[in-house]
Scaffold this active site. Structure first.
Site, PDB file in Angstrom:
ATOM      1  CE1 TYR A   1     -18.457  -6.358   1.220  1.00 53.11           C
ATOM      2  CE2 TYR A   1     -16.684  -4.817   0.978  1.00 53.11           C
ATOM      3  CZ  TYR A   1     -16.702  -5.831   1.294  1.00 53.11           C
ATOM      4  OH  TYR A   1     -15.489  -6.489   1.493  1.00 53.11           O
TER       5      TYR A   1
ATOM      6  CE  LYS B   1     -16.717  -6.128  -5.653  1.00 51.76           C
ATOM      7  NZ  LYS B   1     -15.438  -4.825  -4.705  1.00 51.76           N
TER       8      LYS B   1
ATOM      9  CG  ASP C   1     -19.655   2.336  -2.010  1.00 49.66           C
ATOM     10  OD1 ASP C   1     -19.131   2.252  -3.068  1.00 49.66           O
ATOM     11  OD2 ASP C   1     -18.752   1.286  -0.861  1.00 49.66           O
TER      12      ASP C   1
END
Length: 384
Positions: A107, A204, A179
């Protein structure tokens, strides 16, 4: 009876863990304790351990207990955002001069945190293809204290064998951080596979409705949990009570949503793989994906994220994003609605010019839970 013993089945834990009925009214949904301070029964006489809501808040406690149960951990901590959680983790685990191995596909915000913030604090980092345990081992130094993994990764949907990399990290005396935002604990359990810390952007799939920002850390080691809790309180980037309540509401339906996300994404990926204008489809559920076998081993299903590359380069990819109608052009992911974006210009712009720069012809989809026929039709018309 402890929430931990309600059930071992995920769907039941998601609804009941941390969600104790209100003792005064019997309300089945934990209240939003919109409060900053608490009356004490004499100096030092705390009711339930609550004194100030930065340190602890009952709504946040309910969420943190829920998160720990869903990930199979001993301690969960909720933060104001995923990056706030990551920042707390880095400053708990690391000291100036320490080294971290980060993935070559991560990310953009995580990369920015390492490259622009942690570096100035004296933390060193290097990049490795975490899908290859040998590459991770080669990137280790005597100062390595953590190995950072995203699986599936953002935005290229790479897959890392968590158990294999956990062994590499353990052999080096480093902690493995995973993650788990894309997979969620419903599809993947990193702690059970050897990870030390699980990171989430609660914004999310865990929240699931594009109406809250939050982050979390979950650990299996109670001592590490205490260290993280100390830093969470000392640094103060905690999840507020209303945000905690929203995420707690979201986790109750996580299982049914992830089933639909995964089902829709599989059909979308299969259609894209047959489309003449698509040069490559990145989805671990496809048998031709290089990480398919590992994903099938460590995941229950393959999730709702799909990336693909289009002929015609960057401008063609941008045009596909602009032409979509049912897919909303926007950053973020994991909501019930489908989103489309151009990572190179949007979520991963901070990685431009680095080893983590993403292909310019890449489009990323967060496949929602709408009727899949509408999603397929929209993508076909957007591709032209």
């Amino acid at each position: 009876m402890s929430d931990r013993h309600i059930s071992q089945h995920f769907e039941t834990l998601a609804i009941h863990a941390g969600n104790t009925a209100d003792p005064q009214t019997g309300a089945v949904v934990p209240p939003i304790y919109q409060v900053s301070t608490y009356k004490q029964d004499g100096v030092g006489g705390l009711r339930g351990g609550y004194e100030y809501s930065r340190s602890a808040n009952p709504t946040r406690t309910a969420l943190e207990e829920n998160l720990a149960a869903l990930e199979g951990g001993r301690r969960g901590l909720a933060f104001a955002s995923g990056l706030a959680a990551e920042d707390c983790l880095l400053r708990t685990l690391l000291r100036p001069g320490d080294h971290v191995v980060i993935p070559n596909d991560a990310y953009g915000g995580t990369f920015r945190l390492f490259a622009k913030v942690a570096t100035r604090w004296g933390v060193e980092w290097s990049v490795a293809d975490t899908s290859d345990p040998a590459a991770v081992r080669a990137a280790l130094t005597p100062q390595t204290r953590a190995v950072w993994v995203e699986t599936p990764s953002n935005p290229l949907l790479g897959i890392t064998d968590i158990a294999a990399v956990a062994q590499v990290a353990r052999d080096a005396g480093a902690r493995l951080v995973v993650d788990n935002t894309f997979a969620t604990p419903y599809l993947q359990q990193p702690l059970a596979l050897g990870a030390d810390v699980v990171v989430h952007s609660l914004t999310k799939y865990m929240g699931g409705h594009s109406d809250v920002v939050g982050g979390a850390l979950i650990v299996g080691d109670p001592e590490l949990g205490e260290e993280l809790a100390f830093h969470q309180n000392a640094m103060g980037a905690i999840a507020g009570p209303f945000d905690s309540w929203l995420v707690l509401r979201g986790t109750k339906t996580l299982a049914v949503r992830m089933d639909r996300h995964s089902e829709n994404a599989t059909k979308v990926a299969e259609m894209l793989s047959r489309h003449a204008r698509v040069t490559s489809v990145l989805y671990p559920g496809l048998p031709e994906h290089p990480g398919h076998e590992v994903a099938a081993k460590q995941m229950k299903a393959f999730g709702g994220m799909v990336s693909f590359r289009v002929e015609g380069g960057e401008e063609a990819a941008v045009e596909v994003c602009n032409r979509a109608n049912v897919f909303t052009l926007g950053e973020s992911l994991g909501g019930v609605e489908s989103l489309i974006e151009h990572p190179g210009r949007m979520t991963h712009a901070s990685a431009a010019g680095s080893a983590l720069e993403v292909p310019a012809d890449l489009v990323r989809l967060s496949v929602g839970i709408e009727n899949v026929d509408d999603l397929l039709a929209d993508l076909k018309q957007a591709l032209g």
